[in-house]
Write an enzyme that holds these catalytic residues in place. Structure first.
Site, PDB file in Angstrom:
ATOM      1  N   GLU A 182       0.827  -1.225   0.000  1.00 54.35           N
ATOM      2  CA  GLU A 182       0.000   0.000   0.000  1.00 54.35           C
ATOM      3  C   GLU A 182       0.854   1.266   0.000  1.00 54.35           C
ATOM      4  O   GLU A 182       0.662   2.170   0.822  1.00 54.35           O
ATOM      5  CB  GLU A 182      -0.968  -0.011   1.188  1.00 54.35           C
ATOM      6  CG  GLU A 182      -1.992  -1.116   1.096  1.00 54.35           C
ATOM      7  CD  GLU A 182      -3.155  -1.009   2.072  1.00 54.35           C
ATOM      8  OE1 GLU A 182      -3.070  -0.225   3.039  1.00 54.35           O
ATOM      9  OE2 GLU A 182      -4.153  -1.724   1.874  1.00 54.35           O
ATOM     10  N   GLU A 301      -5.437  -8.356  -0.557  1.00 51.22           N
ATOM     11  CA  GLU A 301      -6.190  -8.113   0.689  1.00 51.22           C
ATOM     12  C   GLU A 301      -7.633  -7.867   0.301  1.00 51.22           C
ATOM     13  O   GLU A 301      -7.923  -6.940  -0.472  1.00 51.22           O
ATOM     14  CB  GLU A 301      -5.652  -6.896   1.446  1.00 51.22           C
ATOM     15  CG  GLU A 301      -4.309  -7.111   2.094  1.00 51.22           C
ATOM     16  CD  GLU A 301      -3.872  -5.918   2.947  1.00 51.22           C
ATOM     17  OE1 GLU A 301      -4.742  -5.247   3.533  1.00 51.22           O
ATOM     18  OE2 GLU A 301      -2.656  -5.672   2.997  1.00 51.22           O
TER      19      GLU A 301
HETATM   20  O1  AHR Z   1      -5.319  -6.037   6.775  1.00 56.18           O
HETATM   21  C1  AHR Z   1      -5.215  -4.907   7.600  1.00 56.18           C
HETATM   22  C2  AHR Z   1      -4.508  -3.744   6.912  1.00 56.18           C
HETATM   23  O2  AHR Z   1      -5.272  -3.274   5.840  1.00 56.18           O
HETATM   24  C3  AHR Z   1      -3.169  -4.028   6.297  1.00 56.18           C
HETATM   25  O3  AHR Z   1      -2.136  -3.955   7.209  1.00 56.18           O
HETATM   26  C4  AHR Z   1      -3.031  -2.944   5.277  1.00 56.18           C
HETATM   27  O4  AHR Z   1      -2.248  -3.331   4.182  1.00 56.18           O
HETATM   28  C5  AHR Z   1      -4.456  -2.622   4.898  1.00 56.18           C
HETATM   29  O5  AHR Z   1      -4.699  -1.271   4.930  1.00 56.18           O
END
Ligand code: AHR
Length: 529
Positions: A182, A301
């Protein structure tokens, strides 16, 4: 782009899949998950020395069993936001000599008693492929190459010999590497502009490919569709790194906002649009470069995450204490959350022509499919079930088959198809799935987003003669807020479908409101004689 088309006055939903109309293979990496040093995902999640079920390495075997049942194929590690401040060297070698550090991402203390070596051992025991994320926040090319050498070089160099000295003579052979996490997000340690990150990702990738051209590298895409830089970020980053990476990442989280259940249940339409937008941006770069290569998307994610509530809890001045493994985002997932996760799995399968890896974030406790109590039991959250069922039953090929059916209102998303469904087909007889029937297999995954009405579903299986309905299950509850808790860990679970039957070549099922349905069919194989 809406994935299904709909007839507003239709009383039933229908689809007609055909084996000739294939989207893509069911990539096994679509059933990935994520272990981050966040909250209790690692400590008292997968790792708890002294727990009654802990093995000689301190891994909770009750959790390992659930991980295997979940059907997870690949796990991303060690973050997440955490990785952007992480020194991988802190987590290797004799435990007594490892430093305690601040985990700035999650305002906690990192004891480093679980690190790279422990993760690789855990992954082996769980039977999953490790996917490593690199720190491109506070670190850069040199450290990325170091951890790569430590992990993958057979021996005879300082870092590969160090790994051997740490008890792992054989290289880990990690194939998939995320070039940071990210990096578009201002909350990320070492956050960069797209141009800065594109250069760093390209140079890191170039170095890593000098070590092994066959690695699979993931460039950071956007951390969400609502990011102001979304789109431009992908184009800028890929303009620098297109030929050097294999995947562009995307992250997507959804939540119930207030009481707007109809809108929440339509979240997967936003996910489909997001994936389509990323595809368009990547293809635009390919066209500009004149490249025949098509970039794959790693949705590394995704989940339902009650992020607004998490942010509200974190608002104000940071607390004075820095606890080890605090309880973070340990929401009790509801039936509605499970239906949304199911609909996102449908979307992932339908987009399998471009999405080749995906990680449910996360595996245990924080945003987890599995919950644990320190010293106590482990149990399945509601979202565990659609994931486990899809990972097990989706085999072979994803078929296109659009759903035609009624519309339902979904708040400010407008009217959306009540039913979403996807069909997978395995021609059978390859003997690859031990224990599975060796004849052809068809699986239908369907959600009903209506909050009030049962919708009949008809699947015309004329193109698949000789099938029988092997198993049909329903996940639904009169209370869509029902959840699995420590006191009632089995409250939400799939049960035999009360209203599903194969009628000649038409499969019929009545889909209750806010429901997740799985219908599995198989034909006679060689073993049936
Ligand atoms: O999964 C939780 C968080 O969400 C992670 O650390 C991050 O990459 C995202 O914003």
């Amino acid at each position: 782009m809406t994935p299904s088309f709909a007839a507003p006055d239709a009383a039933r939903a229908s689809l007609t899949p055909a084996p000739s109309d294939v989207v893509a293979p069911v990539h096994r990496r679509l059933f990935g998950s994520f272990v981050e040093h966040m909250g209790r995902t690692v400590y008292t999640g997968i790792f708890e020395p002294g727990h009654p079920t802990a093995d000689e390495d301190g891994f909770r075997t009750d959790v390992l069993e659930l991980v295997r049942e979940l059907g997870v194929t690949v796990v991303r590690y060690p973050g997440g936001n955490f990785v952007s401040g992480y020194r991988w060297e802190d987590g290797v070698g004799p435990v007594a000599e490892r430093p305690t550090r601040l985990n700035l991402a999650w305002h906690s203390t990192e004891p480093n008693t679980f690190g790279l070596g422990e993760f690789m051992r855990w992954a082996e025991r769980a039977g999953i492929e490790p996917m490593m994320a690199l720190n491109l926040g506070t670190r850069g090319v040199a450290e990325a190459l170091d951890v790569l050498e430590y992990c993958n070089h057979p021996g005879g160099t300082a870092l590969s010999d160090l790994r051997a000295a740490h008890g792992s003579p054989h290289p880990y052979g990690v194939r998939m590497w995320c070039l940071g996490n990210e990096m578009d997000g201002p909350w990320q340690l070492g956050h960069l502009t797209a141009a800065e990150y594109g250069r760093l990702a390209a140079e890191t990738a170039r170095g890593m490919r000098q070590f092994d051209p066959k690695l699979e590298l993931v460039a950071c895409g956007s951390s969400g569709r609502s990011m102001p830089t979304f789109g431009a970020w992908e184009e800028t980053v890929l303009s620098e790194a297109y030929d050097l990476v294999d995947h562009i990442s995307a992250h997507a989280y959804y939540q119930l906002d207030g009481d707007d259940l109809p809108r929440f249940l339509a979240s997967s339409l936003d996910l489909a649009d997001f994936l389509d937008d990323v595809t368009v941006r990547a293809d635009r770069v390919a066209a500009r470069l004149g490249s025949p290569k098509r970039m794959s998307i790693s949705l590394d994610e995704w989940n339902v995450w009650y992020l607004k509530e998490h942010m509200a809890r974190m608002a104000g001045d940071p607390p004075a204490d820095w606890p080890v493994a605090p309880r973070l985002s340990e929401d009790d997932y509801t039936v509605a959350d499970a239906v949304v996760v199911g609909s996102m799995l449908i979307t992932l399968l339908r987009r399998a022509d471009r999405v080749t890896a995906a990680c449910l974030a996360q595996l245990v406790n924080s945003l987890g499919a599995i919950r644990t109590e320190p010293g106590g039991p482990a149990w399945r959250q509601s979202i565990f079930h659609p994931f486990a069922q899809t990972a097990a039953a989706a085999q072979g090929w994803v078929l296109r088959g659009d759903v035609c059916g009624p519309l339902v209102p979904a708040g400010d998303r407008g009217d959306v198809p009540a039913v979403d469904a996807v069909v997978t087909w395995h021609p059978g007889d390859d003997g690859s799935d031990e224990g599975a029937p060796d004849g052809p297999r068809v699986a239908v995954f369907a959600v009903n987003r209506s909050v009030t009405g049962t919708v009949p579903l008809e699947v015309d299986l004329s193109a698949f003669p000789g099938l029988r309905l092997r198993r049909a299950t329903l996940l639904q509850d009169d209370d869509w807020r029902a959840a699995n808790t420590l006191a009632a860990p089995g409250r939400v679970a799939p049960r035999p479908h009360p209203d599903a039957a194969l009628d000649g070549r038409v499969l019929r099922a009545a889909l209750p409101p806010v429901s997740w349905n799985v219908l599995e069919l198989s034909g006679a194989g060689r073993s049936a004689g």
